[in-house]
Motif scaffolding. Structure first.
Motif, short mmCIF file in Angstrom:
data_model
loop_
_atom_site.label_atom_id
_atom_site.label_comp_id
_atom_site.label_asym_id
_atom_site.label_seq_id
_atom_site.Cartn_x
_atom_site.Cartn_y
_atom_site.Cartn_z
N SER A 1 0.87 -1.11 0.06
CA SER A 1 0.08 0.04 0.03
C SER A 1 0.84 1.18 -0.03
O SER A 1 0.46 2.35 -0.82
N LEU A 2 1.87 1.26 0.79
CA LEU A 2 2.83 2.32 0.87
C LEU A 2 3.54 2.45 -0.40
O LEU A 2 3.67 3.63 -1.28
N GLY A 3 3.97 1.38 -1.06
CA GLY A 3 4.49 1.51 -2.27
C GLY A 3 3.73 1.82 -3.48
O GLY A 3 4.03 2.56 -4.49
N ARG A 4 2.53 1.70 -3.33
CA ARG A 4 1.56 2.12 -4.41
C ARG A 4 1.46 3.32 -4.31
O ARG A 4 1.15 4.35 -5.23
N ALA A 5 1.28 4.05 -3.12
CA ALA A 5 1.17 5.68 -2.87
C ALA A 5 2.28 6.40 -3.14
O ALA A 5 2.34 7.44 -3.54
#
Length: 446
Positions: free
Chosen positions: A273-277
């Protein structure tokens, strides 16, 4: 699980909400849905659809990333077609209804002291969905789940119930074990089984250079070998599964939960999720993630070693290559990611399979290695998957039938020596294309 089909009569009705697959990238709106409770009810649903001029598709648990099960006609849900019909201990086979989830089959077989020889790494799919798309694990001698089929029952476009084996309708059996839903609706499958056994799993980190340079030896020395490479790093995690005399020594409850749930699902979900954001942080996350999983060894019954929970949703592309081409393709893939602006949060998975004799099996007629790439759900995937596909097709790759790809019938007619055999059988069994949809038109032609 009972020894008979689920009780109760089938149901039919107008379609409610749209059907979506597990990854959420495919949606379809059928005219009506049917939930037959027997092969006879299913055959009647097929005949009625034909009379109404509607196409027919069956859905399992939606674990395919392609639109192979999508339909704007009649959607058959096999939720009532579950359970074991019979166990034959003399022939060492089990006959199971087509809508039975692999998870329930594995638990039921273990209770009977039996097991499949090999299986994939998830067990949420129905037996028919898994086999029809060529689901596989990794193995030096043991092949896909479909290669373990000894007989299957099929409802054809005419509503006929056809039994297929090496002795009965052998030309249908040769193709229908991986039939893509194009030849009919599978209602029951008979699998070869064996007495339950123990596997010792040895998981350990290894560098990319070491695992690729020793790939042939690691494949030859282990019954089941696979590894994951973490893009943006030189780190891999390897897994070797071999039969064991025992005793059973499953992972401890706490350590197993930390590895399989906290690290592989919980923290990985947060990292994705952090990587997508914030894509620029992905390489840093990858370096931490690739070192988080420590070496471990454990021994358990097969399905508890082969399969793992997968709660982080993703899109996947997987190509089957001649095994001798795998290392070169993987090195090209690594070089492509390193020179591109791509940020890849999911590890790349590498597995193997022996050659088999199923017409549209990705391992048909050749020793095979599989290279699978994934991206977290909701992440733009086209640039990465297009670049990967370019590498894989240059090596004569065959895409997994249930995973993202852009190949068509013209490509497959070259990639599969027995492609024309399959399409000729389809012409005979389904001349009016009752079981067609957009996906099948693309991959099989019309």
């Amino acid at each position: 699980m009972s020894g008979t089909t689920a009780a109760g009569s089938g149901s039919a009705g107008a379609a409610g909400s749209p059907w979506r697959n597990w990854a959420g990238n495919v949606t379809s709106r059928p005219v009506r849905e049917v939930s037959p409770a027997s092969a006879e009810e299913l055959a009647e649903a097929v005949r009625r659809a034909a009379e109404d001029g509607l196409r027919v598709k069956t859905v399992g648990t939606g674990h395919s990333f392609t639109s192979i099960a999508a339909t704007d006609g009649v959607l058959i849900r096999p939720g009532l077609l579950t359970g074991i019909r019979r166990i034959d201990r003399e022939a060492m086979t089990v006959t199971v209804e087509s809508g039975t989830p692999l998870k329930r089959l594995n638990v039921a077989l273990a209770r009977e002291g039996l097991s499949l020889t090999n299986m994939g790494d998830i067990m949420e799919q129905t037996v028919a969905g898994a086999t029809s798309t060529g689901t596989h694990g990794t193995g030096r001698e043991s092949a896909s789940i479909a290669a373990q089929i000894r007989e299957l029952e099929l409802v054809t476009a005419s509503g006929e119930l056809l039994t297929c084996s090496e002795k009965e309708n052998p030309e249908v059996f040769a193709a229908a074990r991986i039939g893509l839903g194009a030849l009919g609706v599978v209602t029951a499958i008979t699998f070869a089984v064996e007495p339950v056994f123990l596997l010792t799993a040895r998981e350990e980190p290894m560098s990319f250079d070491q695992v690729t340079s020793e790939f042939d030896a690691l494949h030859a020395e282990n019954e089941h070998f696979e590894f994951y490479w973490f893009p943006h790093t030189d780190n891999c995690n390897t897994k070797r599964n071999n039969r064991s005399a025992g005793p059973a020594a499953p992972p401890g409850r706490i350590s197993g939960w930390i590895e399989d749930e906290l690290l592989s699902n919980g923290i990985f979900q947060v990292a994705c999720s952090l990587g997508r954001a914030v894509p620029p942080v992905i390489p840093s996350i990858a370096k931490v993630s690739s070192r988080a999983l420590s070496a471990r060894t454990y021994t358990d019954i097969p399905y508890k070693v082969f399969t793992s929970p997968r709660r982080v949703r993703f899109l996947e592309m997987e190509y089957a290559l001649p095994r001798e081409a795998a290392v070169a393709a993987l090195r090209e893939l690594k070089a492509m990611i390193e020179r591109s602006p791509l940020k890849v949060s999911f590890p790349v998975e590498v597995r193997t399979a022996p050659a088999d004799d199923i017409a549209l099996s990705t391992a048909s007629g050749r020793e095979t290695a599989y290279i699978a790439v994934h991206l977290y759900k909701g992440t733009p995937h086209q640039a990465y998957f297009t670049a990967v596909e370019r590498i894989m097709t240059a090596h004569g790759g065959r895409p997994h039938w249930g995973k993202v790809h852009t190949r068509d019938a013209a490509y497959f007619s070259e990639a599969y020596p027995r492609f024309a055999e399959f399409t000729a059988l389809r012409d005979r069994l389904d001349p009016d294309r009752l079981f067609a949809n957009d996906y099948l038109r693309r991959v099989l032609g019309d």
